[in-house]
Design a protein around this motif. Structure first.
Motif, mmCIF file in Angstrom:
data_model
loop_
_atom_site.group_PDB
_atom_site.id
_atom_site.type_symbol
_atom_site.label_atom_id
_atom_site.label_comp_id
_atom_site.label_asym_id
_atom_site.label_seq_id
_atom_site.Cartn_x
_atom_site.Cartn_y
_atom_site.Cartn_z
ATOM 1 N N VAL A 1 0.828 -1.204 0.000
ATOM 2 C CA VAL A 1 0.000 0.000 0.000
ATOM 3 C C VAL A 1 0.864 1.255 0.000
ATOM 4 C CG1 VAL A 1 -1.711 1.311 1.309
ATOM 5 C CG2 VAL A 1 -1.945 -1.170 1.093
ATOM 6 N N ALA A 2 1.942 1.238 0.769
ATOM 7 C CA ALA A 2 2.829 2.403 0.837
ATOM 8 C C ALA A 2 3.473 2.700 -0.512
ATOM 9 C CB ALA A 2 3.895 2.186 1.903
ATOM 10 N N ALA A 3 3.615 1.669 -1.364
ATOM 11 C CA ALA A 3 4.293 1.830 -2.642
ATOM 12 C C ALA A 3 3.367 2.253 -3.768
ATOM 13 C CB ALA A 3 4.983 0.512 -3.021
ATOM 14 N N ALA A 4 2.080 2.465 -3.476
ATOM 15 C CA ALA A 4 1.098 2.723 -4.530
ATOM 16 C C ALA A 4 0.242 3.937 -4.207
ATOM 17 C CB ALA A 4 0.209 1.492 -4.723
ATOM 18 N N GLY A 5 -0.412 4.452 -5.242
ATOM 19 C CA GLY A 5 -1.355 5.545 -5.050
ATOM 20 C C GLY A 5 -2.793 5.078 -5.044
ATOM 21 N N ILE A 6 -3.004 3.862 -5.571
ATOM 22 C CA ILE A 6 -4.322 3.253 -5.603
ATOM 23 C C ILE A 6 -4.233 1.933 -4.855
ATOM 24 C CG2 ILE A 6 -6.179 2.345 -7.065
ATOM 25 C CD1 ILE A 6 -5.067 4.089 -9.351
ATOM 26 N N ALA A 7 -5.151 1.695 -3.934
ATOM 27 C CA ALA A 7 -5.181 0.438 -3.193
ATOM 28 C C ALA A 7 -6.520 -0.234 -3.410
ATOM 29 C CB ALA A 7 -4.954 0.677 -1.703
ATOM 30 N N LEU A 8 -6.493 -1.450 -3.925
ATOM 31 C CA LEU A 8 -7.705 -2.217 -4.133
ATOM 32 C C LEU A 8 -7.812 -3.266 -3.033
ATOM 33 C CD1 LEU A 8 -9.281 -3.417 -7.372
ATOM 34 C CD2 LEU A 8 -8.928 -5.080 -5.563
ATOM 35 N N LEU A 9 -8.912 -3.246 -2.302
ATOM 36 C CA LEU A 9 -9.145 -4.196 -1.223
ATOM 37 C C LEU A 9 -9.913 -5.387 -1.774
ATOM 38 C CD1 LEU A 9 -10.224 -1.724 1.624
ATOM 39 C CD2 LEU A 9 -7.921 -2.561 1.086
ATOM 40 N N ALA A 10 -9.232 -6.531 -1.851
ATOM 41 C CA ALA A 10 -9.854 -7.758 -2.352
ATOM 42 C C ALA A 10 -9.646 -8.849 -1.305
ATOM 43 C CB ALA A 10 -9.245 -8.157 -3.689
ATOM 44 N N VAL A 11 -10.204 -8.613 -0.140
ATOM 45 C CA VAL A 11 -9.960 -9.480 1.016
ATOM 46 C C VAL A 11 -11.275 -10.049 1.525
ATOM 47 C CG1 VAL A 11 -7.887 -8.215 1.681
ATOM 48 C CG2 VAL A 11 -10.096 -7.517 2.615
ATOM 49 N N PRO A 12 -11.231 -11.141 2.289
ATOM 50 C CA PRO A 12 -12.465 -11.678 2.881
ATOM 51 C C PRO A 12 -13.065 -10.694 3.879
ATOM 52 C CG PRO A 12 -10.671 -13.291 2.961
ATOM 53 C CD PRO A 12 -10.059 -11.986 2.564
ATOM 54 N N TRP A 13 -14.388 -10.778 4.050
ATOM 55 C CA TRP A 13 -15.050 -9.910 5.010
ATOM 56 C C TRP A 13 -14.581 -10.210 6.429
ATOM 57 C CZ3 TRP A 13 -17.029 -5.623 6.180
ATOM 58 C CH2 TRP A 13 -17.873 -5.471 7.273
ATOM 59 N N ASP A 14 -14.368 -11.455 6.729
ATOM 60 C CA ASP A 14 -13.898 -11.831 8.057
ATOM 61 C C ASP A 14 -12.517 -11.207 8.297
ATOM 62 O OD1 ASP A 14 -13.796 -13.091 10.533
ATOM 63 O OD2 ASP A 14 -12.895 -14.911 9.714
ATOM 64 N N GLY A 15 -12.405 -10.347 9.269
ATOM 65 C CA GLY A 15 -11.151 -9.661 9.559
ATOM 66 C C GLY A 15 -10.962 -8.355 8.816
ATOM 67 N N HIS A 16 -11.971 -7.929 8.047
ATOM 68 C CA HIS A 16 -11.852 -6.713 7.242
ATOM 69 C C HIS A 16 -11.585 -5.484 8.108
ATOM 70 C CE1 HIS A 16 -13.674 -3.158 5.158
ATOM 71 N NE2 HIS A 16 -13.054 -3.667 4.111
ATOM 72 N N ARG A 17 -12.354 -5.307 9.169
ATOM 73 C CA ARG A 17 -12.201 -4.126 10.006
ATOM 74 C C ARG A 17 -10.771 -4.024 10.560
ATOM 75 N NH1 ARG A 17 -15.840 -1.039 12.808
ATOM 76 N NH2 ARG A 17 -17.514 -2.544 12.437
ATOM 77 N N GLU A 18 -10.261 -5.123 11.077
ATOM 78 C CA GLU A 18 -8.931 -5.109 11.683
ATOM 79 C C GLU A 18 -7.861 -4.828 10.633
ATOM 80 O OE1 GLU A 18 -11.225 -7.465 12.062
ATOM 81 O OE2 GLU A 18 -11.829 -7.006 14.131
#
Length: 224
Positions: free
Chosen positions: A68-85
């Motif tokens: 994420v630090a290396a980019a200007g665009i971050a795409l979140l493609a992660v499971p819902w479980d644990g998303h908030r954390e």
């Protein structure tokens, strides 16, 4: 949102949806950083994508915070479980960036998939609340992970629905969608509508199981 780095970090880039989207962006010539909890796994997926796209592909793998630090665009493609954390932990790196959420909060029982109630309304709205200094756009929820990874051509039988509160950011994401479907994504309204787009994925999963296919969405009546 016009002056950010165009490099795309795919958080969860070793998962089915993430690696499929990363492959498509790399094929279109974008610089891509695969993010994962394991930098080694991220590197392996990046190497596989470079092998498929060709030596000119600018794809590398890093641990999620570094990606994420290396980019200007971050795409979140992660499971819902644990998303908030996860989003909370990445918040310092996501601030000031364009964040694309394709997270679908779904549950499964003996009747099949269904949308989960989210306190903030949707995964995308939760991400926006956790990172108020980022601009969050919801998109790419309904594309088949298998088709993204296995199909060779454009997914011209599908549309990408895009929702968000920043018009320039939505236009940027709509342009990214064109690299996958061959036409810009469709502006579907404010970010709050992500609470309706995300659970719609459950309907498509149910259709796929019933008809043994890989269904997608395509809207009629949209001007070229």
């Amino acid at each position: 949102m016009d002056n950010f780095d165009n490099t795309i970090a795919v958080v969860g880039g070793t998962g089915p949806q993430g690696r499929g989207l990363a492959l498509r962006f790399a094929r279109a010539g974008h610089a891509v950083v695969i993010g994962s909890r394991s930098a080694e796994r991220a590197g392996d997926t990046a190497a596989e994508i470079r092998h498929r796209v060709g030596a000119s592909a600018e794809v590398r793998g890093l641990a999620n915070p570094d990606a994420v630090a290396a980019a200007g665009i971050a795409l979140l493609a992660v499971p819902w479980d644990g998303h908030r954390e996860l989003v909370r932990d990445l918040a310092p790196h996501l601030a000031g960036k364009l964040v694309i959420s394709c997270v679908n909060p779904l549950g499964f029982d003996r009747h099949g998939p269904y949308g989960l109630d989210v306190e903030e309304g949707s995964a995308a709205e939760q991400a926006q609340q956790l990172v108020p200094d980022a601009v969050v756009v919801g998109a790419f929820h309904h594309l088949s992970a298998v088709t993204l990874w296995e199909a060779d051509g454009l997914l011209d039988h599908e549309d990408v629905l895009v929702c968000g509160d920043d018009r320039a950011a939505k236009e940027r994401v709509a342009a990214l969608a064109a690299t996958i479907t061959g036409r810009p994504g469709i502006d579907s309204g404010a970010l709050r509508l992500a609470r309706h787009l995300e659970p719609l994925t459950a309907v498509l999963i149910g259709v796929n199981r019933r008809y043994r296919t890989r269904s997608g969405l395509k809207l009629s009546g949209i001007p070229a």
